[in-house]
Design an enzyme around this catalytic site. Structure first.
Site, PDB file in Angstrom:
ATOM      1  N   SER A  14     -83.305  11.344 102.071  1.00 41.85           N
ATOM      2  CA  SER A  14     -84.686  10.905 101.784  1.00 41.85           C
ATOM      3  C   SER A  14     -85.551  12.084 101.364  1.00 41.85           C
ATOM      4  O   SER A  14     -86.460  11.929 100.540  1.00 41.85           O
ATOM      5  CB  SER A  14     -85.288  10.154 102.981  1.00 41.85           C
ATOM      6  OG  SER A  14     -85.573  11.026 104.039  1.00 41.85           O
ATOM      7  N   ASN A  15     -85.302  13.255 101.905  1.00 42.25           N
ATOM      8  CA  ASN A  15     -86.050  14.432 101.439  1.00 42.25           C
ATOM      9  C   ASN A  15     -85.695  14.759  99.993  1.00 42.25           C
ATOM     10  O   ASN A  15     -86.570  15.104  99.200  1.00 42.25           O
ATOM     11  CB  ASN A  15     -85.775  15.644 102.338  1.00 42.25           C
ATOM     12  CG  ASN A  15     -86.657  15.636 103.574  1.00 42.25           C
ATOM     13  OD1 ASN A  15     -87.851  15.883 103.494  1.00 42.25           O
ATOM     14  ND2 ASN A  15     -86.067  15.311 104.711  1.00 42.25           N
ATOM     15  N   MET A  91     -75.718  19.769 106.950  1.00 45.56           N
ATOM     16  CA  MET A  91     -75.287  19.892 108.340  1.00 45.56           C
ATOM     17  C   MET A  91     -74.457  21.140 108.624  1.00 45.56           C
ATOM     18  O   MET A  91     -74.024  21.352 109.756  1.00 45.56           O
ATOM     19  CB  MET A  91     -74.494  18.638 108.755  1.00 45.56           C
ATOM     20  CG  MET A  91     -75.302  17.353 108.687  1.00 45.56           C
ATOM     21  SD  MET A  91     -76.876  17.470 109.559  1.00 45.56           S
ATOM     22  CE  MET A  91     -76.305  17.351 111.256  1.00 45.56           C
ATOM     23  N   HIS A 110     -86.867  21.355 108.745  1.00 44.85           N
ATOM     24  CA  HIS A 110     -86.393  21.056 110.097  1.00 44.85           C
ATOM     25  C   HIS A 110     -87.396  20.112 110.763  1.00 44.85           C
ATOM     26  O   HIS A 110     -88.602  20.341 110.673  1.00 44.85           O
ATOM     27  CB  HIS A 110     -86.274  22.370 110.892  1.00 44.85           C
ATOM     28  CG  HIS A 110     -85.799  22.153 112.289  1.00 44.85           C
ATOM     29  ND1 HIS A 110     -84.482  21.834 112.577  1.00 44.85           N
ATOM     30  CD2 HIS A 110     -86.451  22.166 113.478  1.00 44.85           C
ATOM     31  CE1 HIS A 110     -84.356  21.678 113.886  1.00 44.85           C
ATOM     32  NE2 HIS A 110     -85.535  21.875 114.452  1.00 44.85           N
ATOM     33  N   ASP A 146     -82.105  27.720 111.883  1.00 47.39           N
ATOM     34  CA  ASP A 146     -83.511  27.288 111.917  1.00 47.39           C
ATOM     35  C   ASP A 146     -84.446  28.440 112.271  1.00 47.39           C
ATOM     36  O   ASP A 146     -85.349  28.301 113.099  1.00 47.39           O
ATOM     37  CB  ASP A 146     -83.684  26.137 112.935  1.00 47.39           C
ATOM     38  CG  ASP A 146     -82.819  24.941 112.587  1.00 47.39           C
ATOM     39  OD1 ASP A 146     -82.623  24.680 111.387  1.00 47.39           O
ATOM     40  OD2 ASP A 146     -82.328  24.274 113.520  1.00 47.39           O
TER      41      ASP A 146
HETATM   42  C1  GRF Z   1     -84.406  15.559 108.121  1.00 46.58           C
HETATM   43  O1  GRF Z   1     -84.964  15.163 109.344  1.00 46.58           O
HETATM   44  C2  GRF Z   1     -84.484  17.048 107.955  1.00 46.58           C
HETATM   45  O2  GRF Z   1     -85.607  17.598 108.573  1.00 46.58           O
HETATM   46  C3  GRF Z   1     -83.231  17.530 108.645  1.00 46.58           C
HETATM   47  O3  GRF Z   1     -82.259  16.564 108.315  1.00 46.58           O
HETATM   48  C4  GRF Z   1     -82.892  15.311 108.063  1.00 46.58           C
HETATM   49  C5  GRF Z   1     -82.448  14.881 106.716  1.00 46.58           C
HETATM   50  O4  GRF Z   1     -82.947  13.622 106.374  1.00 46.58           O
HETATM   51  N1  GRF Z   1     -82.887  18.871 108.220  1.00 46.58           N
HETATM   52  P1  GRF Z   1     -82.736  13.072 104.904  1.00 46.58           P
HETATM   53  O5  GRF Z   1     -81.249  13.130 104.607  1.00 46.58           O
HETATM   54  O6  GRF Z   1     -83.532  13.943 103.985  1.00 46.58           O
HETATM   55  O7  GRF Z   1     -83.258  11.670 104.954  1.00 46.58           O
END
Ligand code: GRF
Length: 217
Positions: A14-15, A91, A110, A146
């Site tokens: 989603s980001n 990850m 994060h 982080d």
């Molecule tokens: C988000 O909460 C980001 O902060 C963390 O992993 C998650 C990824 O979410 N690093 P998405 O895949 O962007 O929905």
């Protein structure tokens, strides 16, 4: 062209989506040139395909080193002419191999207010701790988890009836605002790293003091 972005995502993306949209509508002066994943099933790859962005998969070889993995990642990113690496739900820990290939150009988001609650399952951790606020942090990446210099943070309240999901949703909404903003600051050449601090030039301080619960006097 502005930023030449290579996004790396392991999951839903989603980001990534918020960044793709911000590039498209001009809020970010830049373009996502490739989306890379260690996970061939990552929905982030679908999002890239729907946006017409090339994808690459570099799966983790459990017998190889993390450095070997990053050599392949760097090669894939360089192939597309990337100059800025955006980690979006990646990850795996990155190594010096990736950081040296893109100095001060690897960025992460994060879902907590660093340096509180690094690592995983941080929404639940913030609730369990009894914190009254959490939020999200966009930061430059260094070799620790982080831990790199912080570019921008957003704060959200933790409510008494919050679950990891409700808090996570509230945080994610802010992630989708501050990640594109941080990248646009970078594109504008406004970020200056001074030791652990990232200074914005010209400055644009955020607003006001927050209280939770409220303070009536
Ligand atoms: C988000 O909460 C980001 O902060 C963390 O992993 C998650 C990824 O979410 N690093 P998405 O895949 O962007 O929905």
């Amino acid at each position: 062209m502005g930023l030449k972005i290579g996004a790396i995502a392991s999951g839903g993306g989603s980001n990534l989506q918020s960044i793709l949209e911000a590039c498209k509508d001009g809020r970010i002066d830049g373009e996502v040139l490739v989306v890379l994943s260690d996970n061939p099933q990552a929905y982030a790859l679908e999002r890239a395909k729907k946006a017409g962005v090339p994808t690459a998969v570099v799966e983790l070889n459990r017998d190889g080193s993390r450095e070997d993995h990053d050599i392949k990642v760097v090669a894939a990113l360089k192939e597309y002419g990337v100059d800025t690496v955006v980690l979006a739900g990646y990850m795996l820990m990155v190594t010096k191999v990736l950081l040296d290939a893109f100095p001060d150009r690897v960025i992460n988001i994060h879902p907590a207010l660093l340096p509180s609650f690094p690592g995983l399952h941080v929404q639940q951790a913030a609730i369990d701790y009894g914190a009254k606020f959490s939020g999200c942090t966009v930061h430059f990446v260094d070799e620790d988890m982080d831990s790199g210099p912080i570019i921008i943070q957003a704060v959200v309240p933790i409510l008494d009836d919050d679950t990891a999901e409700t808090l996570g949703g509230r945080i994610l909404k802010e992630e989708h605002r501050i990640y594109p903003q941080a990248l646009q600051y970078l594109a504008e050449g406004r970020l200056k790293i001074v030791g652990r601090r990232v200074l914005l030039d010209p400055a644009s301080p955020g607003s006001g003091t927050l209280h939770n619960p409220s303070v009536s006097f």
